[in-house]
Design a protein around this motif. Structure first.
Motif, PDB file in Angstrom:
ATOM      1  N   LEU A   7      47.742  57.292  33.318  1.00  0.00           N
ATOM      2  CA  LEU A   7      46.711  57.823  33.889  1.00  0.00           C
ATOM      3  C   LEU A   7      45.675  58.099  32.864  1.00  0.00           C
ATOM      4  CD1 LEU A   7      47.515  60.474  36.606  1.00  0.00           C
ATOM      5  CD2 LEU A   7      47.109  58.159  36.684  1.00  0.00           C
ATOM      6  N   ILE A   8      46.146  58.744  31.739  1.00  0.00           N
ATOM      7  CA  ILE A   8      45.108  59.105  30.594  1.00  0.00           C
ATOM      8  C   ILE A   8      44.692  57.794  29.941  1.00  0.00           C
ATOM      9  CG2 ILE A   8      45.273  60.012  28.046  1.00  0.00           C
ATOM     10  CD1 ILE A   8      47.491  62.006  29.164  1.00  0.00           C
ATOM     11  N   VAL A   9      45.485  56.694  29.863  1.00  0.00           N
ATOM     12  CA  VAL A   9      44.948  55.469  29.476  1.00  0.00           C
ATOM     13  C   VAL A   9      43.846  55.061  30.284  1.00  0.00           C
ATOM     14  CG1 VAL A   9      45.385  52.916  29.072  1.00  0.00           C
ATOM     15  CG2 VAL A   9      47.079  54.941  28.447  1.00  0.00           C
ATOM     16  N   ILE A  10      43.799  54.903  31.434  1.00  0.00           N
ATOM     17  CA  ILE A  10      42.969  54.640  32.634  1.00  0.00           C
ATOM     18  C   ILE A  10      41.707  55.431  32.421  1.00  0.00           C
ATOM     19  CG2 ILE A  10      42.146  54.496  35.010  1.00  0.00           C
ATOM     20  CD1 ILE A  10      45.214  53.741  35.637  1.00  0.00           C
ATOM     21  N   PHE A  11      41.949  56.841  32.127  1.00  0.00           N
ATOM     22  CA  PHE A  11      40.578  57.790  31.754  1.00  0.00           C
ATOM     23  C   PHE A  11      40.025  57.263  30.384  1.00  0.00           C
ATOM     24  CE2 PHE A  11      41.923  60.608  35.104  1.00  0.00           C
ATOM     25  CZ  PHE A  11      40.656  60.818  35.462  1.00  0.00           C
ATOM     26  N   CYS A  12      40.818  56.616  29.408  1.00  0.00           N
ATOM     27  CA  CYS A  12      40.261  56.325  28.245  1.00  0.00           C
ATOM     28  C   CYS A  12      39.273  55.094  28.423  1.00  0.00           C
ATOM     29  CB  CYS A  12      41.463  55.895  27.305  1.00  0.00           C
ATOM     30  SG  CYS A  12      42.244  57.312  26.635  1.00  0.00           S
ATOM     31  N   ALA A  13      39.592  54.379  29.410  1.00  0.00           N
ATOM     32  CA  ALA A  13      38.719  52.935  29.620  1.00  0.00           C
ATOM     33  C   ALA A  13      37.325  53.530  29.888  1.00  0.00           C
ATOM     34  CB  ALA A  13      39.367  52.164  30.708  1.00  0.00           C
ATOM     35  N   GLN A  14      36.407  53.018  28.904  1.00  0.00           N
ATOM     36  CA  GLN A  14      34.975  53.314  29.177  1.00  0.00           C
ATOM     37  C   GLN A  14      34.027  52.185  29.656  1.00  0.00           C
ATOM     38  OE1 GLN A  14      34.065  56.201  29.073  1.00  0.00           O
ATOM     39  NE2 GLN A  14      36.127  57.040  28.144  1.00  0.00           N
ATOM     40  N   SER A  15      34.442  50.981  29.697  1.00  0.00           N
ATOM     41  CA  SER A  15      33.807  49.959  30.198  1.00  0.00           C
ATOM     42  C   SER A  15      34.802  49.005  31.187  1.00  0.00           C
ATOM     43  CB  SER A  15      33.297  49.071  28.763  1.00  0.00           C
ATOM     44  OG  SER A  15      34.828  48.288  28.691  1.00  0.00           O
ATOM     45  N   PHE A  16      33.923  48.147  31.795  1.00  0.00           N
ATOM     46  CA  PHE A  16      34.547  46.995  32.903  1.00  0.00           C
ATOM     47  C   PHE A  16      35.545  46.465  31.878  1.00  0.00           C
ATOM     48  CE2 PHE A  16      31.237  48.194  35.824  1.00  0.00           C
ATOM     49  CZ  PHE A  16      32.106  48.233  37.028  1.00  0.00           C
ATOM     50  N   TRP A  17      35.606  46.247  30.856  1.00  0.00           N
ATOM     51  CA  TRP A  17      36.559  45.527  29.950  1.00  0.00           C
ATOM     52  C   TRP A  17      37.989  46.200  30.121  1.00  0.00           C
ATOM     53  CZ3 TRP A  17      36.054  40.495  29.202  1.00  0.00           C
ATOM     54  CH2 TRP A  17      35.012  39.996  28.813  1.00  0.00           C
ATOM     55  N   GLY A  18      37.659  47.355  29.793  1.00  0.00           N
ATOM     56  CA  GLY A  18      38.760  48.490  29.656  1.00  0.00           C
ATOM     57  C   GLY A  18      39.389  48.395  30.974  1.00  0.00           C
ATOM     58  N   LEU A  19      38.949  48.505  32.008  1.00  0.00           N
ATOM     59  CA  LEU A  19      39.271  48.699  33.358  1.00  0.00           C
ATOM     60  C   LEU A  19      40.021  47.442  33.948  1.00  0.00           C
ATOM     61  CD1 LEU A  19      36.817  50.634  35.887  1.00  0.00           C
ATOM     62  CD2 LEU A  19      38.787  51.430  34.660  1.00  0.00           C
ATOM     63  N   ALA A  20      39.403  46.199  33.364  1.00  0.00           N
ATOM     64  CA  ALA A  20      39.888  45.106  33.732  1.00  0.00           C
ATOM     65  C   ALA A  20      41.371  44.874  33.154  1.00  0.00           C
ATOM     66  CB  ALA A  20      39.340  43.907  33.270  1.00  0.00           C
ATOM     67  N   LEU A  21      41.523  45.543  31.937  1.00  0.00           N
ATOM     68  CA  LEU A  21      42.792  45.540  31.022  1.00  0.00           C
ATOM     69  C   LEU A  21      43.688  46.205  31.913  1.00  0.00           C
ATOM     70  CD1 LEU A  21      41.947  45.676  27.280  1.00  0.00           C
ATOM     71  CD2 LEU A  21      43.733  44.136  28.451  1.00  0.00           C
ATOM     72  N   CYS A  22      43.296  47.499  32.166  1.00  0.00           N
ATOM     73  CA  CYS A  22      44.111  48.583  33.045  1.00  0.00           C
ATOM     74  C   CYS A  22      44.757  47.714  34.152  1.00  0.00           C
ATOM     75  CB  CYS A  22      43.521  49.900  33.419  1.00  0.00           C
ATOM     76  SG  CYS A  22      43.000  50.516  31.796  1.00  0.00           S
ATOM     77  N   ALA A  23      43.848  47.061  35.029  1.00  0.00           N
ATOM     78  CA  ALA A  23      43.996  46.340  36.487  1.00  0.00           C
ATOM     79  C   ALA A  23      44.918  45.410  36.010  1.00  0.00           C
ATOM     80  CB  ALA A  23      42.861  45.849  36.942  1.00  0.00           C
ATOM     81  N   LEU A  24      44.992  44.680  34.979  1.00  0.00           N
ATOM     82  CA  LEU A  24      45.927  43.759  34.631  1.00  0.00           C
ATOM     83  C   LEU A  24      47.231  44.183  34.484  1.00  0.00           C
ATOM     84  CD1 LEU A  24      44.995  40.679  34.449  1.00  0.00           C
ATOM     85  CD2 LEU A  24      45.291  40.811  31.731  1.00  0.00           C
TER      86      LEU A  24
END
Ligand SMILES: Nc1ncnc2c1ncn2[C@@H]1O[C@H](COP(=O)(O)OP(=O)(O)OP(=O)(O)O)[C@@H](O)[C@H]1O
Ligand SMILES: [Mg+2]
Lengths: 267, 319
Positions: free
Chosen positions: A33-50
């Motif tokens: 959850l914390i990692v997902i909050f760390c994502a600040q861009s769509f790149w980060g979110l895409a990584l999380c989604a992966l």
């Protein structure tokens, strides 16, 4: 009222995710959850989604089941997204009508929050999909045991949580039966709340509460007659143990954190 | 009104993909928790004025079946017809709900009002009756369940005994003046005296012209009261017929975890022991008469071999 979907109902399985120590799973999901909050861009979110998708693959749960388990909680996602569309302003204006105005920043923000919330929900529901409520409460108890020194009743809290979780589906089922019984007595739950609304609602709520009390009394008697006396001096049939699975999961999640934080620096 | 089931199937987990219908390990009786169909291909017609019994092991789909009779559940395949009209039509469903009184298992768990009066009046008020009509309905309903209006109507239903609570819940359904009364295990959890009272009550209601559907585990009650009995097995229609027809097949009933009425069981054992019992079905009264006749007959002829038999049978009866 036909089917009452319950957030993250446990799906039995033998996948590595199922076999992980519940404490590790609980802590690591918080970490995710914390990692997902760390994502600040769509790149980060895409990584999380992966990564989240990868977890589901390892847990052998299809994405369809995953989305189903989250079910009506997606409502929250939609509401949040709508809020953002209308209230965040900036950049090019796409649409304006009176005081309603939709702009680039709003759409961007809505999409971002929507994706982030969906990922949060999906990763939380992975925990409940692969862990029995009994295991989750056990994990809670273990993790809170250090605080008993400061007077926190860890065992009792965990027990209460376990019982509450155990009875949720039971009450959902009973509510369904009560609803049907009152329907057969001509109750009309779809009519306007002004017209006889209060008796309609009490006709559901009062039986539900009396049944809760009835269950509580029976359960208390049953626990008493089995000499239950709280957590002191209780031994365990299945003590929890960390295994290499948990270590590997930790490595994966730390890798996820590093990648996501790194992705924030992609211009 | 008559209610017709035409190939009705129902599933609590509607098969999204039809392939999910694999044959799981079959349980000895009841339904496997993950079996797809709670009801499968049910066909029968509930005639007006009939006393219709439904039997089956736990989880065989009895409660599911009766909830189709007033449109609470809609079949996933097949049709339910009320007086020839499909119940999936909203109007028919509303009409069915007014004409069919459905009493759930443990109906006292659905009491909610502050007074007995208000609880019983809930149904009539929902029908939109005026307060005088409601009053008349409540009085009549309480009278028909043998509760005294003046002593109970202001009481809190939760102060009453379990049996009385069930009577109140019963009255709540009767107050809607249904023409068909459906009872799911109406005597479960009552003491023997209350059970007898209740069964008599139901019998009287039937005699007064109501169509009754009676779900029960007790074969004795079913045999004594019913005109026809439907036996369910894992959601399928296993037998349908008069008590005579159904209880003649003791072996197949045993195979799905059901018994036969005690009188019939005794008649069957006597027949196996060599007593000549001509008919296929016996209730207590008929069996007693038959045995008494046999006993007297044999005493007249002084046939030693046969008289030993009838002595045997008297031993049986006293045990
Ligand atoms: N609300 C529900 N959701 C999911 N499955 C259900 C539900 N109600 C019943 N079932 C399933 O449907 C099957 C038939 O249940 P049903 O309640 O009709 O049985 P029954 O014959 O009334 O049993 P009993 O004698 O115990 O009352 C069972 O396998 C049960 O597990
Ligand atoms: Mg039932």
């Amino acid at each position: 009222m036909q089917e009452i979907a319950i957030f993250g109902r446990y799906l039995a399985g033998t996948s590595p995710v199922h076999r992980m120590d519940p404490r590790a799973k609980l802590l690591l999901s918080l970490f995710v959850l914390i990692v997902i909050f760390c994502a600040q861009s769509f790149w980060g979110l895409a990584l999380c989604a992966l990564f989240v998708a990868g977890f589901y693959v390892i847990a052998r749960i299809s994405l369809l089941q995953a989305f189903k388990s989250v079910g009506w909680l997606f409502f929250i996602v939609i509401i949040t997204a709508l809020f953002n569309v209308f209230f965040v302003q900036g950049g090019t204006v796409f649409f304006a009508w009176g005081f309603i105005q939709i702009s680039e920043a709003g759409v961007y923000q809505a999409a971002f929050m929507g994706c982030r919330l969906s990922l949060l929900l999906l990763s939380m529901s992975l925990l409940t999909l692969t862990t029995t409520s009994l295991d989750i409460t056990d994990a809670f108890e273990y993790l809170f045991t250090p605080f008993t020194r400061f007077g926190l009743p860890a065992h009792e809290l965990a027990m209460m949580m376990g019982i509450a979780l155990r009875f949720l589906p039971q009450f959902a089922l009973e509510l369904q039966t009560i609803h049907r019984a009152q329907l057969s007595r001509g109750a009309n739950f779809s009519s306007s709340p002004l017209k006889g609304g209060v008796p309609m609602i009490t006709s559901l709520v009062v039986p539900l509460f009396t049944s809760a009390f009835r269950h509580a009394e029976t359960l208390a008697a049953a626990m008493d007659s089995r000499c239950y006396h709280g957590g002191t001096g209780r031994s365990r049939l299945h003590p929890l143990r960390y295994t290499s699975l948990d270590r590997n999961a930790l490595i994966v999640v730390v890798a996820m954190l590093i990648l996501v934080v790194a992705s924030n620096f992609i211009p | 009104m008559s209610i017709t089931f035409e190939g009705v199937s129902y599933s609590y987990h509607p098969p999204a993909k039809k392939t999910a219908q694999t044959a799981a390990a079959k349980p000895a009786w009841g339904n496997a928790p993950d079996s797809v169909w709670a009801l499968k291909d049910i066909n029968f017609t509930l005639e007006e004025g009939e006393f219709f019994g439904i039997a089956g092991h736990t989880g065989s789909g009895k409660s599911t079946l009766i909830q189709h009779m007033n449109g609470l559940l809609q079949p996933h395949s097949g049709r339910v017809l009320v007086d020839g009209r499909d119940i999936s039509d909203k109007k028919t469903a509303t009409r069915a709900r007014a004409g069919v009184g459905l009493v759930f298992q443990y109906p006292e768990h659905q009491l909610f009002a502050a007074t007995v009066y208000d609880d019983v009046a809930f149904g009539p008020r929902n029908l939109g009756l005026g307060s005088e009509e409601v009053d008349a309905c409540v009085r009549e309903a309480l009278a028909s369940v043998a509760l005294d209006f003046d002593t109970v109507h202001e009481k809190n239903p939760f102060e009453l005994s379990g049996g009385q609570q069930r009577r109140v819940a019963f009255a709540g359904v009767l107050a809607m003046k249904p023409t068909t009364l459906i009872l799911d295990e109406p005597v479960a959890g009552l003491d023997p005296a209350a059970r007898t009272d209740f069964l008599n009550l139901i019998k009287n209601l039937h005699a007064s012209g109501l169509t009754v559907v009676f779900v029960s585990h007790s074969m004795n009650n079913l045999a004594r009261l019913c005109d026809r009995i439907l036996v369910l097995k894992e959601g399928e229609q296993f037998m349908l017929g008069t008590p005579e027809e159904v209880f003649a097949q003791e072996a197949s009933l045993k195979a799905i975890g059901l018994g036969v009425p005690s009188a019939q069981r005794m008649a069957n054992s006597l027949r196996q022991a060599g007593v000549a019992l001509p008919e296929s079905f016996y209730d207590t009264a008929r069996l007693t008469h038959e045995l008494a006749a046999l006993y007297q007959g044999h005493h007249g002829s002084q046939d030693s071999q046969d008289s030993r038999d009838s002595h045997d049978s008297h031993d049986h009866q006293s045990t």
